[in-house]
Design a protein around this motif. Sequence first.
Motif, PDB file in Angstrom:
ATOM      1  N   LEU A   1      -9.054  -0.621  -9.671  1.00  0.00           N
ATOM      2  CA  LEU A   1      -8.235  -1.924 -10.626  1.00  0.00           C
ATOM      3  C   LEU A   1      -7.044  -1.491  -9.937  1.00  0.00           C
ATOM      4  O   LEU A   1      -6.340  -2.661 -10.157  1.00  0.00           O
ATOM      5  CB  LEU A   1      -8.176  -0.805 -12.213  1.00  0.00           C
ATOM      6  CG  LEU A   1      -9.486  -1.294 -12.961  1.00  0.00           C
ATOM      7  CD1 LEU A   1      -9.525  -0.829 -14.664  1.00  0.00           C
ATOM      8  CD2 LEU A   1      -9.782  -2.491 -13.211  1.00  0.00           C
ATOM      9  N   ARG A   2      -6.682  -0.776  -9.372  1.00  0.00           N
ATOM     10  CA  ARG A   2      -4.927  -0.533  -8.704  1.00  0.00           C
ATOM     11  C   ARG A   2      -5.420  -1.322  -7.456  1.00  0.00           C
ATOM     12  O   ARG A   2      -4.734  -2.284  -7.261  1.00  0.00           O
ATOM     13  CB  ARG A   2      -4.884   0.482  -8.565  1.00  0.00           C
ATOM     14  CG  ARG A   2      -4.739   1.718  -9.838  1.00  0.00           C
ATOM     15  CD  ARG A   2      -3.900   3.079  -8.724  1.00  0.00           C
ATOM     16  NE  ARG A   2      -3.209   3.526 -10.580  1.00  0.00           N
ATOM     17  CZ  ARG A   2      -2.694   4.761 -10.281  1.00  0.00           C
ATOM     18  NH1 ARG A   2      -2.415   5.077  -9.413  1.00  0.00           N
ATOM     19  NH2 ARG A   2      -2.742   5.146 -11.608  1.00  0.00           N
ATOM     20  N   TRP A   3      -6.258  -1.644  -7.023  1.00  0.00           N
ATOM     21  CA  TRP A   3      -6.756  -2.768  -5.617  1.00  0.00           C
ATOM     22  C   TRP A   3      -6.085  -4.210  -5.968  1.00  0.00           C
ATOM     23  O   TRP A   3      -5.741  -4.417  -5.513  1.00  0.00           O
ATOM     24  CB  TRP A   3      -7.822  -2.233  -4.801  1.00  0.00           C
ATOM     25  CG  TRP A   3      -7.690  -1.217  -3.290  1.00  0.00           C
ATOM     26  CD1 TRP A   3      -8.284   0.265  -4.285  1.00  0.00           C
ATOM     27  CD2 TRP A   3      -7.050  -1.689  -2.433  1.00  0.00           C
ATOM     28  NE1 TRP A   3      -8.049   0.525  -3.091  1.00  0.00           N
ATOM     29  CE2 TRP A   3      -7.073  -0.133  -2.247  1.00  0.00           C
ATOM     30  CE3 TRP A   3      -6.941  -2.716  -1.863  1.00  0.00           C
ATOM     31  CZ2 TRP A   3      -6.973   0.424  -0.687  1.00  0.00           C
ATOM     32  CZ3 TRP A   3      -6.116  -2.327  -0.618  1.00  0.00           C
ATOM     33  CH2 TRP A   3      -5.996  -0.314  -0.436  1.00  0.00           C
ATOM     34  N   LEU A   4      -7.001  -4.365  -7.333  1.00  0.00           N
ATOM     35  CA  LEU A   4      -6.950  -5.733  -8.037  1.00  0.00           C
ATOM     36  C   LEU A   4      -5.755  -6.169  -8.109  1.00  0.00           C
ATOM     37  O   LEU A   4      -5.525  -7.131  -7.932  1.00  0.00           O
ATOM     38  CB  LEU A   4      -7.950  -5.954  -8.830  1.00  0.00           C
ATOM     39  CG  LEU A   4      -9.325  -5.262  -8.304  1.00  0.00           C
ATOM     40  CD1 LEU A   4     -10.394  -6.034  -9.415  1.00  0.00           C
ATOM     41  CD2 LEU A   4      -9.758  -6.900  -7.047  1.00  0.00           C
ATOM     42  N   ALA A   5      -5.192  -4.989  -8.763  1.00  0.00           N
ATOM     43  CA  ALA A   5      -3.607  -5.521  -9.428  1.00  0.00           C
ATOM     44  C   ALA A   5      -2.603  -5.859  -8.149  1.00  0.00           C
ATOM     45  O   ALA A   5      -1.884  -5.719  -8.165  1.00  0.00           O
ATOM     46  CB  ALA A   5      -2.780  -3.849 -10.485  1.00  0.00           C
ATOM     47  N   MET A   6      -2.764  -4.768  -6.974  1.00  0.00           N
ATOM     48  CA  MET A   6      -2.545  -5.393  -6.191  1.00  0.00           C
ATOM     49  C   MET A   6      -2.545  -6.291  -5.338  1.00  0.00           C
ATOM     50  O   MET A   6      -1.141  -7.493  -4.784  1.00  0.00           O
ATOM     51  CB  MET A   6      -2.319  -3.930  -4.757  1.00  0.00           C
ATOM     52  CG  MET A   6      -1.332  -4.176  -3.894  1.00  0.00           C
ATOM     53  SD  MET A   6      -2.213  -2.612  -1.792  1.00  0.00           S
ATOM     54  CE  MET A   6      -2.748  -4.099  -1.262  1.00  0.00           C
ATOM     55  N   LEU A   7      -3.534  -6.567  -5.001  1.00  0.00           N
ATOM     56  CA  LEU A   7      -3.807  -7.844  -4.920  1.00  0.00           C
ATOM     57  C   LEU A   7      -3.370  -9.163  -5.794  1.00  0.00           C
ATOM     58  O   LEU A   7      -2.685 -10.402  -5.069  1.00  0.00           O
ATOM     59  CB  LEU A   7      -5.181  -8.168  -4.675  1.00  0.00           C
ATOM     60  CG  LEU A   7      -6.170  -7.244  -3.507  1.00  0.00           C
ATOM     61  CD1 LEU A   7      -7.244  -7.887  -3.902  1.00  0.00           C
ATOM     62  CD2 LEU A   7      -6.231  -7.488  -2.050  1.00  0.00           C
TER      63      LEU A   7
ATOM     64  N   ILE B   1       0.632  -1.397  -0.020  1.00  0.00           N
ATOM     65  CA  ILE B   1       0.055  -0.001  -0.143  1.00  0.00           C
ATOM     66  C   ILE B   1       0.945   0.691  -0.097  1.00  0.00           C
ATOM     67  O   ILE B   1       0.569   2.169  -0.789  1.00  0.00           O
ATOM     68  CB  ILE B   1      -0.988   0.696   0.962  1.00  0.00           C
ATOM     69  CG1 ILE B   1      -1.855  -0.745   1.071  1.00  0.00           C
ATOM     70  CG2 ILE B   1      -1.757   1.320   1.572  1.00  0.00           C
ATOM     71  CD1 ILE B   1      -2.756  -1.018   2.146  1.00  0.00           C
ATOM     72  N   HIS B   2       1.969   1.010   0.625  1.00  0.00           N
ATOM     73  CA  HIS B   2       3.057   2.205   0.431  1.00  0.00           C
ATOM     74  C   HIS B   2       4.126   2.622  -0.170  1.00  0.00           C
ATOM     75  O   HIS B   2       3.997   3.655  -0.999  1.00  0.00           O
ATOM     76  CB  HIS B   2       3.983   2.100   1.848  1.00  0.00           C
ATOM     77  CG  HIS B   2       3.115   2.768   3.115  1.00  0.00           C
ATOM     78  ND1 HIS B   2       4.269   3.755   4.161  1.00  0.00           N
ATOM     79  CD2 HIS B   2       2.345   1.961   4.438  1.00  0.00           C
ATOM     80  CE1 HIS B   2       3.310   4.066   4.639  1.00  0.00           C
ATOM     81  NE2 HIS B   2       2.547   2.786   5.649  1.00  0.00           N
ATOM     82  N   LEU B   3       3.608   1.571  -1.010  1.00  0.00           N
ATOM     83  CA  LEU B   3       4.539   1.582  -2.669  1.00  0.00           C
ATOM     84  C   LEU B   3       3.794   1.910  -3.467  1.00  0.00           C
ATOM     85  O   LEU B   3       4.531   2.558  -4.811  1.00  0.00           O
ATOM     86  CB  LEU B   3       5.281  -0.167  -2.446  1.00  0.00           C
ATOM     87  CG  LEU B   3       6.389   0.153  -3.667  1.00  0.00           C
ATOM     88  CD1 LEU B   3       7.236   0.836  -3.858  1.00  0.00           C
ATOM     89  CD2 LEU B   3       6.345  -1.221  -3.748  1.00  0.00           C
ATOM     90  N   THR B   4       2.540   1.492  -3.105  1.00  0.00           N
ATOM     91  CA  THR B   4       1.908   1.450  -5.063  1.00  0.00           C
ATOM     92  C   THR B   4       0.432   2.624  -4.903  1.00  0.00           C
ATOM     93  O   THR B   4       0.647   3.064  -5.702  1.00  0.00           O
ATOM     94  CB  THR B   4       0.611   0.130  -4.870  1.00  0.00           C
ATOM     95  OG1 THR B   4       0.095  -0.487  -3.931  1.00  0.00           O
ATOM     96  CG2 THR B   4       1.840  -1.425  -5.248  1.00  0.00           C
TER      97      THR B   4
END
Length: 374
Positions: free
Chosen positions: A202-208, A193-196
């Motif tokens: 979409l960004r949350w799904l990409a992080m997961l 979360i700190h990095l991205t």
Amino acid sequence: MTTDASSRWMTLHQRAERWIERFKPYAWLWPPVAFLLGALSFFLVDRQKSLGALLALGLLVAWVLLLSENLIGRFLARRGSSLLPGTVTSFVAQMIHQETLFFTLPFVLATTVWSSGQTVFTLMMIGCALLSILDPLYFRLAERHRWLYFIFHAQCVFLVVLVTLPIMLQLTTGESFMLAVLAAAFFSVPSLIHLTRPRGLLRWLAMLGLIAVLAGAAWVSRAWVPPVTLWLTGSALSPGFDTAAREPRGDVALTTQALERTGLYAYTAIRAPRGLREKIYHEWRHEGELVDRIALVINGGRDKGYRAWTHKQHFPKNAQGDWRIDVMTGTGQRIGVLRFKVVEESQKAMQADGTIRSPGGVPGLDIRRLLPGS
């Protein structure tokens, strides 16, 4: 925030700061004490479960402190107070990290097969332990590179789960490794979360998805991680075996003719936590190629290790060359290795004499074998 509540918070903060200032001159004792406790837990047959439970609880407390630091700060700021025991939080977190790394280090050092990729993992853990006691580097990481700091914490979580679960719950090495990977993936969320800084679905799904990929990569690279609660205490090669005494017998020259006639026994004694029952494998390899994979079931708790053996009866006619027997967990982590060479002429052949030899280094406690020329 009311005046009374603010006053109590200030008093608690000041008291904690005073205790930390009193303890700081003796903080250097903490890592060697943790290392000693880890070493004692490693060598004791009954494995002190309470130490593992306290360590896991300590990490949980540190995790709550690290996650709640910003939340508490915002909560207090909204109520007109800027008091947040950041020094207390950082100091407690550092103590927990030091305890984790130095407690688990004896397990990692003693179970590493130094001729394999496990060496890389062990050197990384030594580096993390050194980082935890070098205050300038540690606090710079905590203050300026927060995402790396959370990765550091996730690695500590991985270690403590890997070491404590087989001790506390008698889980197998594979089960413990899987849970350690899942725990590390979960605790790496703040770092990502700190990095991205994801915004939007979409960004949350990409992080997961990235977390899933990292967890998968950790699982695939498990062969590089030592089986921290399993290690060889002795091994031997012999042409015969006394199954009643569970001891190798006889001797033979390792030539193709002799092995075709008698076959060869591979004996291993493997130390494991009391109550643990796990399937391991003897993988017979000729010139690096897998020839046989034989399953064994071991039970933990015996001081000198659970005695297990396999018997290879059919050797190929072109058996000459380098052989090794990899002692592996079901998930592909190497516990140890036996090596021998087969030749045609008996005058040049090695002898398989049934002598049980302890491994060099910590598990065997035979320090003389590490000296040059011994």
